[in-house]
Motif scaffolding. Structure first.
Motif, PDB file in Angstrom:
ATOM      1  N   LEU A   1       0.398  -7.382  14.282  1.00  0.00           N
ATOM      2  CA  LEU A   1       1.082  -6.579  13.264  1.00  0.00           C
ATOM      3  C   LEU A   1       0.462  -6.775  11.888  1.00  0.00           C
ATOM      4  N   SER A   2       0.089  -8.001  11.575  1.00  0.00           N
ATOM      5  CA  SER A   2      -0.526  -8.284  10.273  1.00  0.00           C
ATOM      6  C   SER A   2      -1.873  -7.576  10.128  1.00  0.00           C
ATOM      7  N   GLY A   3      -2.680  -7.625  11.198  1.00  0.00           N
ATOM      8  CA  GLY A   3      -3.972  -6.950  11.157  1.00  0.00           C
ATOM      9  C   GLY A   3      -3.822  -5.452  10.977  1.00  0.00           C
ATOM     10  N   ALA A   4      -2.866  -4.859  11.686  1.00  0.00           N
ATOM     11  CA  ALA A   4      -2.614  -3.421  11.561  1.00  0.00           C
ATOM     12  C   ALA A   4      -2.148  -3.070  10.155  1.00  0.00           C
ATOM     13  N   LEU A   5      -1.261  -3.880   9.614  1.00  0.00           N
ATOM     14  CA  LEU A   5      -0.691  -3.636   8.284  1.00  0.00           C
ATOM     15  C   LEU A   5      -1.756  -3.704   7.197  1.00  0.00           C
ATOM     16  N   LEU A   6      -2.568  -4.737   7.226  1.00  0.00           N
ATOM     17  CA  LEU A   6      -3.623  -4.888   6.221  1.00  0.00           C
ATOM     18  C   LEU A   6      -4.693  -3.805   6.371  1.00  0.00           C
ATOM     19  N   GLY A   7      -4.998  -3.432   7.607  1.00  0.00           N
ATOM     20  CA  GLY A   7      -5.980  -2.366   7.824  1.00  0.00           C
ATOM     21  C   GLY A   7      -5.514  -1.047   7.260  1.00  0.00           C
ATOM     22  N   LEU A   8      -4.242  -0.705   7.473  1.00  0.00           N
ATOM     23  CA  LEU A   8      -3.686   0.557   6.978  1.00  0.00           C
ATOM     24  C   LEU A   8      -3.675   0.606   5.456  1.00  0.00           C
ATOM     25  N   THR A   9      -3.146  -0.426   4.830  1.00  0.00           N
ATOM     26  CA  THR A   9      -3.067  -0.454   3.364  1.00  0.00           C
ATOM     27  C   THR A   9      -4.451  -0.529   2.732  1.00  0.00           C
ATOM     28  N   GLY A  10      -5.350  -1.233   3.400  1.00  0.00           N
ATOM     29  CA  GLY A  10      -6.686  -1.416   2.853  1.00  0.00           C
ATOM     30  C   GLY A  10      -7.478  -0.135   2.697  1.00  0.00           C
ATOM     31  N   VAL A  11      -7.123   0.908   3.463  1.00  0.00           N
ATOM     32  CA  VAL A  11      -7.834   2.192   3.341  1.00  0.00           C
ATOM     33  C   VAL A  11      -7.746   2.708   1.913  1.00  0.00           C
ATOM     34  N   TYR A  12      -6.550   2.694   1.351  1.00  0.00           N
ATOM     35  CA  TYR A  12      -6.359   3.198  -0.013  1.00  0.00           C
ATOM     36  C   TYR A  12      -7.059   2.324  -1.043  1.00  0.00           C
ATOM     37  N   ILE A  13      -7.079   1.031  -0.777  1.00  0.00           N
ATOM     38  CA  ILE A  13      -7.700   0.104  -1.718  1.00  0.00           C
ATOM     39  C   ILE A  13      -9.220   0.277  -1.741  1.00  0.00           C
ATOM     40  N   THR A  14      -9.822   0.348  -0.565  1.00  0.00           N
ATOM     41  CA  THR A  14     -11.289   0.453  -0.498  1.00  0.00           C
ATOM     42  C   THR A  14     -11.776   1.813  -1.002  1.00  0.00           C
ATOM     43  N   LEU A  15     -11.049   2.881  -0.695  1.00  0.00           N
ATOM     44  CA  LEU A  15     -11.464   4.212  -1.148  1.00  0.00           C
ATOM     45  C   LEU A  15     -11.343   4.370  -2.663  1.00  0.00           C
ATOM     46  N   ARG A  16     -10.504   3.552  -3.276  1.00  0.00           N
ATOM     47  CA  ARG A  16     -10.377   3.570  -4.738  1.00  0.00           C
ATOM     48  C   ARG A  16     -11.425   2.674  -5.406  1.00  0.00           C
ATOM     49  N   GLY A  17     -12.239   2.020  -4.598  1.00  0.00           N
ATOM     50  CA  GLY A  17     -13.243   1.108  -5.146  1.00  0.00           C
ATOM     51  C   GLY A  17     -12.614  -0.143  -5.737  1.00  0.00           C
ATOM     52  N   MET A  18     -11.472  -0.571  -5.167  1.00  0.00           N
ATOM     53  CA  MET A  18     -10.749  -1.728  -5.688  1.00  0.00           C
ATOM     54  C   MET A  18     -10.656  -2.826  -4.626  1.00  0.00           C
ATOM     55  N   SER A  19     -11.712  -2.996  -3.865  1.00  0.00           N
ATOM     56  CA  SER A  19     -11.694  -3.994  -2.793  1.00  0.00           C
ATOM     57  C   SER A  19     -11.383  -5.396  -3.322  1.00  0.00           C
ATOM     58  N   TYR A  20     -11.766  -5.643  -4.557  1.00  0.00           N
ATOM     59  CA  TYR A  20     -11.580  -6.972  -5.146  1.00  0.00           C
ATOM     60  C   TYR A  20     -10.107  -7.289  -5.383  1.00  0.00           C
ATOM     61  N   ILE A  21      -9.258  -6.261  -5.463  1.00  0.00           N
ATOM     62  CA  ILE A  21      -7.856  -6.522  -5.806  1.00  0.00           C
ATOM     63  C   ILE A  21      -7.130  -7.293  -4.697  1.00  0.00           C
ATOM     64  N   GLY A  22      -7.516  -7.081  -3.447  1.00  0.00           N
ATOM     65  CA  GLY A  22      -6.903  -7.846  -2.365  1.00  0.00           C
ATOM     66  C   GLY A  22      -7.190  -9.331  -2.530  1.00  0.00           C
ATOM     67  N   HIS A  23      -8.438  -9.631  -2.844  1.00  0.00           N
ATOM     68  CA  HIS A  23      -8.839 -11.018  -3.093  1.00  0.00           C
ATOM     69  C   HIS A  23      -8.074 -11.575  -4.293  1.00  0.00           C
ATOM     70  N   GLY A  24      -7.990 -10.748  -5.341  1.00  0.00           N
ATOM     71  CA  GLY A  24      -7.341 -11.196  -6.574  1.00  0.00           C
ATOM     72  C   GLY A  24      -5.856 -11.422  -6.415  1.00  0.00           C
ATOM     73  N   LEU A  25      -5.150 -10.457  -5.822  1.00  0.00           N
ATOM     74  CA  LEU A  25      -3.701 -10.582  -5.680  1.00  0.00           C
ATOM     75  C   LEU A  25      -3.310 -11.725  -4.739  1.00  0.00           C
ATOM     76  N   SER A  26      -4.109 -11.957  -3.719  1.00  0.00           N
ATOM     77  CA  SER A  26      -3.799 -13.077  -2.828  1.00  0.00           C
ATOM     78  C   SER A  26      -3.866 -14.392  -3.593  1.00  0.00           C
ATOM     79  N   HIS A  27      -4.825 -14.507  -4.502  1.00  0.00           N
ATOM     80  CA  HIS A  27      -4.925 -15.708  -5.328  1.00  0.00           C
ATOM     81  C   HIS A  27      -3.794 -15.763  -6.354  1.00  0.00           C
TER      82      HIS A  27
END
Length: 288
Positions: free
Chosen positions: A26-52
């Motif tokens: 479930l976690s993998g599916a959830l992160l994969g789905l949300t990550g589409v919007y993040i990567t297409l916006r060119g904000m891949s770094y925000i996942g790394h940043g917010l987790s920290h």
């Protein structure tokens, strides 16, 4: 064949593995789905940043009450996401710079607090690297709730998210509230990271936000298909990673990310082969 079936069925006799498999998938599916919007916006770094950043909330909230560390970390993560949006919109600062300042400061504060006062709740290592076997029933229910919220956001906000992701200016002209859409996405992203933190940990959650969407994007040009593929790739990475983690006695978060990386490598090779085949089918144009 029997050996394969035994390898699949045998771990399922243990309750801890059943729980871990469900949560990892479930976690993998959830992160994969949300990550589409993040990567297409060119904000891949925000996942790394917010987790920290959420790690900073994890540490700070334990000074008040270890019992409510999830609430404290969640509020901290949402506030960090809103701060990033505010700084980016009101000042001439790029999103990557705003993310870097806000989130690294939170992470540094978290380390300072844990070093000075210690942890009264989950351990420092659990927060950094994940501890899927230590996840509580309450955290599992939270994961269910966040998954339902994320699916609802994608379903009901599909049009506004699509417009705001690809062309914010056109979205604003078309009547879409880009600011409200951005806030909604950042809040849901923060909750995604918080609810999956115990599965893959601070250091690896960003990888699962990026790898499945990027892999899916190489396999299709359709946005809707990318959403579905990224979700499936994330889920399979979680499930297969959990099995291999059990077999190899390697931390589950690490193995889940490695499986995702293998999927990315295969997609990269496949995409390159497809491009070469398409190029070979295009007839040569004579130049006089």
């Amino acid at each position: 064949m029997n050996a394969f079936l035994d390898a699949v069925v045998h771990p399922l006799q243990y309750a801890f593995f059943q729980k871990g498999l469900l949560v990892a998938t479930l976690s993998g599916a959830l992160l994969g789905l949300t990550g589409v919007y993040i990567t297409l916006r060119g904000m891949s770094y925000i996942g790394h940043g917010l987790s920290h950043s959420i790690f900073g909330g994890f540490a700070a909230s334990q000074l008040i009450s270890a019992e409510f560390f999830l609430w404290g970390a969640g509020v901290w993560g949402v506030m960090s996401a809103l701060a990033i949006i505010t700084v980016t919109r009101r000042h001439r600062i790029g999103a990557d710079a705003a993310i870097g300042v806000v989130t690294t400061a939170s992470f540094a504060l978290g380390i300072a607090l844990l070093t000075r006062f210690g942890a009264t709740g989950p351990s420092f290592e659990s927060a950094l690297f994940g501890s899927i076997l230590g996840i509580s029933q309450g955290q599992i229910f939270m994961l269910y709730a966040v998954a339902a919220l994320t699916v609802a956001m994608v379903f009901f906000g599909y049009r506004s998210l699509l417009f705001a992701t690809f062309d914010p200016d056109v979205a604003a002209v078309s009547g879409v509230s880009v600011l409200a859409t951005d806030i909604m996405l950042m809040v849901v992203l923060s909750l995604n990271i918080l609810s999956t933190l115990n599965v893959v940990g601070v250091t690896l959650v960003a990888a699962m936000l990026v790898i499945p969407p990027v892999t899916a994007r190489m396999l299709t040009d359709s946005f809707a298909a990318t959403l579905v593929l990224a979700t499936v790739i994330g889920a399979l990475s979680g499930a297969i990673g959990m099995y291999l983690s059990y077999a190899a006695e390697v931390p589950s978060g690490t193995m889940i990310v490695l499986i995702g990386a293998v999927a990315f490598t295969v997609a990269l090779a496949t995409a390159g082969r497809r491009r070469r085949l398409r190029a070979a089918k295009v007839p040569a144009v004579a130049v006089s």
